[in-house]
Design an enzyme around this catalytic site. Structure first.
Site, PDB file in Angstrom:
ATOM      1  N   GLU A  28      -1.487   5.912  -8.884  1.00  0.00           N
ATOM      2  CA  GLU A  28      -2.506   6.897  -8.482  1.00  0.00           C
ATOM      3  C   GLU A  28      -2.351   8.194  -9.259  1.00  0.00           C
ATOM      4  OE1 GLU A  28      -3.262   7.214  -4.274  1.00  0.00           O
ATOM      5  OE2 GLU A  28      -3.859   9.314  -4.406  1.00  0.00           O
ATOM      6  N   ALA A  85     -11.506   4.830   2.033  1.00  0.00           N
ATOM      7  CA  ALA A  85     -12.917   4.470   1.893  1.00  0.00           C
ATOM      8  C   ALA A  85     -13.529   3.874   3.158  1.00  0.00           C
ATOM      9  CB  ALA A  85     -13.075   3.514   0.711  1.00  0.00           C
ATOM     10  N   ASP A 103       0.847  -1.191   0.000  1.00  0.00           N
ATOM     11  CA  ASP A 103       0.000   0.000   0.000  1.00  0.00           C
ATOM     12  C   ASP A 103       0.889   1.251   0.000  1.00  0.00           C
ATOM     13  OD1 ASP A 103      -2.445   1.359   0.195  1.00  0.00           O
ATOM     14  OD2 ASP A 103      -2.429   1.348   2.393  1.00  0.00           O
ATOM     15  N   HIS A 104       0.672   2.144  -0.931  1.00  0.00           N
ATOM     16  CA  HIS A 104       1.391   3.434  -0.973  1.00  0.00           C
ATOM     17  C   HIS A 104       2.914   3.309  -1.019  1.00  0.00           C
ATOM     18  CE1 HIS A 104      -2.208   5.863  -0.522  1.00  0.00           C
ATOM     19  NE2 HIS A 104      -2.601   5.053   0.448  1.00  0.00           N
ATOM     20  N   ASP A 132       2.914   4.814  -5.496  1.00  0.00           N
ATOM     21  CA  ASP A 132       2.153   6.041  -5.262  1.00  0.00           C
ATOM     22  C   ASP A 132       3.012   7.258  -5.615  1.00  0.00           C
ATOM     23  OD1 ASP A 132       0.661   8.155  -4.461  1.00  0.00           O
ATOM     24  OD2 ASP A 132       0.393   7.500  -2.382  1.00  0.00           O
TER      25      ASP A 132
HETATM   26  P1  13P Z   1      -9.053   4.763   5.354  1.00  0.00           P
HETATM   27  O1  13P Z   1      -8.222   5.669   6.206  1.00  0.00           O
HETATM   28  O2  13P Z   1     -10.302   5.444   4.905  1.00  0.00           O
HETATM   29  O3  13P Z   1      -9.331   3.462   5.988  1.00  0.00           O
HETATM   30  O4  13P Z   1      -8.218   4.474   4.014  1.00  0.00           O
HETATM   31  C1  13P Z   1      -7.281   3.439   3.968  1.00  0.00           C
HETATM   32  C2  13P Z   1      -6.456   3.473   2.723  1.00  0.00           C
HETATM   33  O5  13P Z   1      -6.731   4.141   1.752  1.00  0.00           O
HETATM   34  C3  13P Z   1      -5.260   2.622   2.715  1.00  0.00           C
HETATM   35  O6  13P Z   1      -4.511   2.811   1.561  1.00  0.00           O
HETATM   36  O1  G3H Z   2      -3.424   4.958   3.518  1.00  0.00           O
HETATM   37  C1  G3H Z   2      -2.796   4.705   4.525  1.00  0.00           C
HETATM   38  C2  G3H Z   2      -3.136   3.510   5.332  1.00  0.00           C
HETATM   39  O2  G3H Z   2      -4.192   3.795   6.209  1.00  0.00           O
HETATM   40  C3  G3H Z   2      -1.931   3.003   6.025  1.00  0.00           C
HETATM   41  O3  G3H Z   2      -1.633   3.792   7.130  1.00  0.00           O
HETATM   42  O4  G3H Z   2       0.786   4.277   6.788  1.00  0.00           O
HETATM   43  O5  G3H Z   2      -0.289   4.518   9.065  1.00  0.00           O
HETATM   44  O6  G3H Z   2       0.099   2.246   8.063  1.00  0.00           O
HETATM   45  P1  G3H Z   2      -0.161   3.701   7.813  1.00  0.00           P
HETATM   46 ZN    ZN Z   3      -4.597   4.801   0.813  1.00  0.00          ZN
END
Ligand code: 13P
Ligand code: G3H
Ligand code: ZN
Length: 310
Positions: free
Chosen positions: A135, A214, A83-84, A105
């Site tokens: 993104e 979301a 993620d990201h 990202d």
């Molecule tokens: P929320 O903070 O809305 O749960 O989003 C999570 C997210 O986008 C993780 O990449």
């Molecule tokens: O989009 C971000 C996610 O909620 C992950 O959060 O970087 O604090 O683990 P984090």
């Molecule tokens: Zn996110």
């Protein structure tokens, strides 16, 4: 079945008018809560790991816990996603380290740099059988300690050029969702730019779109946290009917992290307040894990519509 990529999941979700849940994982209880719900509901799932999760729990522990879930949940496809990922190096490290999907990202970069690095990630990922999300546009909210005050909505005019030049497999867009538990101000009418989503999907037929930020921030969790000593004033999320509408469209992946945090925190706070004598972590982590499972079950059935789709 072994870990899978998101290719097949997204194809079926697109055609079937539902979305796959992408849930952030940071520890064992979260992995178990999510995957037990998905196994029971026969729902395909994406478990996603942020840079912060890797720093907290360690890459190897996270991969091994997800592998354990794969073994324990033989009936459902599970993808392991970064993620990201902020640069090529973290994407490469996850590709080399067993992930089946990565997000590059580059939303904070200028357009040409975003294209350049996304293309580099795609070349490396595809050569290793891994898929890539990128993104365009920028979400408001908190993300890896960076706070962005305003949305920068995705410009639909850029999406064909971006996808063609980079070869990415899915695209996250900014239509008014945001990271964290404070997505709208009190009194503000929650709104998403479905017109942008429609324009993007017209320009990218059959192409999977991703929604970050979301979480719906269920008010029962906020209430419980505040009732038992927490302080989350005016936490507001995306209304579930909007997410259901998105799930029926080209949106194939819906990211949820804050709702997991809220479910766990509410359960643990309630436990500490009502059972002050307990000091065995298993006593309060058990209801926390159950709260994650219940919340995820609700999402699969009532929001994403991916139950029974494994
Ligand atoms: P929320 O903070 O809305 O749960 O989003 C999570 C997210 O986008 C993780 O990449
Ligand atoms: O989009 C971000 C996610 O909620 C992950 O959060 O970087 O604090 O683990 P984090
Ligand atoms: Zn996110």
């Amino acid at each position: 079945m072994p870990l899978v990529t998101t290719t097949e999941m997204f194809k079926k979700a697109y055609e079937g008018g539902y979305a796959i849940g992408a849930f952030n994982v940071n520890n064992m209880e979260i992995v178990q809560g999510i995957t037990e719900a998905c196994q029971e509901q026969k729902a395909p799932v994406i478990l996603q790991v942020s840079k912060g999760a890797r720093a907290y729990a360690n890459h190897t522990y996270l991969v091994k816990m997800v592998e354990a879930a794969v073994q324990e949940c033989p009936d459902i496809p599970i993808a392991l996603h970064l993620d990201h990922g902020g640069d090529f190096e973290i994407c490469k490290s996850c590709i080399d380290g067993g992930f089946t999907s990565v997000m590059f990202d580059g939303s904070h970069m200028d357009y040409e740099d975003n294209v350049k690095v996304a293309k580099q990630v795609v070349e490396y990922a595809h050569a290793h059988g891994v898929v890539v999300e990128a993104e365009l546009g920028q979400l408001a909210g908190v993300e890896d300690d960076v706070v962005a005050a305003d949305h920068q909505y995705t410009d639909p005019a850029q999406v064909e050029d971006f996808v063609t030049r980079t070869g990415v497999d899915s695209l996250a867009i900014a239509i008014g969702t945001s990271h964290g538990a404070y997505k709208f101000k009190p009194g503000q009418k929650p709104q998403l730019r479905f017109d942008i989503l429609e324009d993007v999907s017209r320009r990218l037929p059959n192409f999977p779109i991703v929604l970050h930020g979301a979480s719906s921030v269920p008010q029962e969790f906020v209430k419980k946290v505040n009732e038992f000593g927490g302080n989350l004033p005016d936490a507001i999320g995306i209304p579930e009917d909007m997410l259901r509408e998105a799930a029926k469209s080209a949106v194939c992946k819906i990211n949820i992290d804050s709702d997991i945090r809220l479910a766990i925190t509410a359960a643990i706070r309630e436990h500490f307040a009502t059972k002050p004598g307990d000091f065995d972590p298993r006593q309060y982590l058990k209801p926390a894990r159950q709260a994650v499972k219940d919340m995820v079950t609700h999402k699969l059935v009532n929001v994403l519509g991916c139950n029974g789709k494994a």
